[in-house]
Structures are given as C-alpha cells and as structure tokens.
Enzyme design. Sequence first.
Site, PDB file in Angstrom:
ATOM      1  N   MET A   1       0.843  -1.174   0.000  1.00 57.99           N
ATOM      2  CA  MET A   1       0.000   0.000   0.000  1.00 57.99           C
ATOM      3  C   MET A   1       0.890   1.240   0.000  1.00 57.99           C
ATOM      4  O   MET A   1       1.577   1.510   0.969  1.00 57.99           O
ATOM      5  CB  MET A   1      -0.892  -0.014   1.238  1.00 57.99           C
ATOM      6  CG  MET A   1      -1.600   1.264   1.464  1.00 57.99           C
ATOM      7  SD  MET A   1      -2.627   1.450   2.964  1.00 57.99           S
ATOM      8  CE  MET A   1      -2.780  -0.140   3.648  1.00 57.99           C
ATOM      9  N   PRO A   2       0.901   2.012  -1.089  1.00 57.49           N
ATOM     10  CA  PRO A   2       1.695   3.237  -1.097  1.00 57.49           C
ATOM     11  C   PRO A   2       1.064   4.329  -0.240  1.00 57.49           C
ATOM     12  O   PRO A   2      -0.147   4.543  -0.266  1.00 57.49           O
ATOM     13  CB  PRO A   2       1.729   3.643  -2.566  1.00 57.49           C
ATOM     14  CG  PRO A   2       0.637   2.907  -3.223  1.00 57.49           C
ATOM     15  CD  PRO A   2       0.307   1.725  -2.380  1.00 57.49           C
ATOM     16  N   VAL A   3       1.911   4.984   0.539  1.00 54.72           N
ATOM     17  CA  VAL A   3       1.515   6.167   1.303  1.00 54.72           C
ATOM     18  C   VAL A   3       2.359   7.314   0.761  1.00 54.72           C
ATOM     19  O   VAL A   3       3.585   7.285   0.852  1.00 54.72           O
ATOM     20  CB  VAL A   3       1.747   5.980   2.812  1.00 54.72           C
ATOM     21  CG1 VAL A   3       1.378   7.240   3.567  1.00 54.72           C
ATOM     22  CG2 VAL A   3       0.967   4.778   3.345  1.00 54.72           C
TER      23      VAL A   3
END
Length: 70
Positions: A1-3
Amino acid sequence: MPVIQIQILKGRDNEQIKGLIADVTKAAMKNLRVKSEQVRVLVTEIPDTHWGMCGFTMNEFRIKGDEVEK
C-alpha cells in the site's frame, strides 16, 4: 500500500488539494500498478512562517521580494 506524503505552503483552496490528491492517486495506480483503494495521499499544509528558503522564512522572502520590485 503506497503512502504518499506531500507538503505544500498553506493557501490553496480545497478544490486544488482535491485535484492534487486525485491526480497523485491516478499516477500511483498507473506506475505502481495498485488499486485506488490501496493508495493513501497525505497533504500537509505548512504556514509560510514555518517554511524556509535562502535563510529566510517564505513570509520574509516574499516581503523581501516585494521590496525589491518597488
């Protein structure tokens, strides 16, 4: 999950920030091959008194620039 964390100078309206979040999300989906629900975008607005450039706050830098133009 990219933040994805983005820091900008305070002063943009909600529509500009909303557009930025949408565009960054699309770029992450395309380049990282993730679904939109996996992307988190955090936008932090920094006051111009807390953002430095050339040894000055942005507030001071802008004032100095205005004085040079006069």
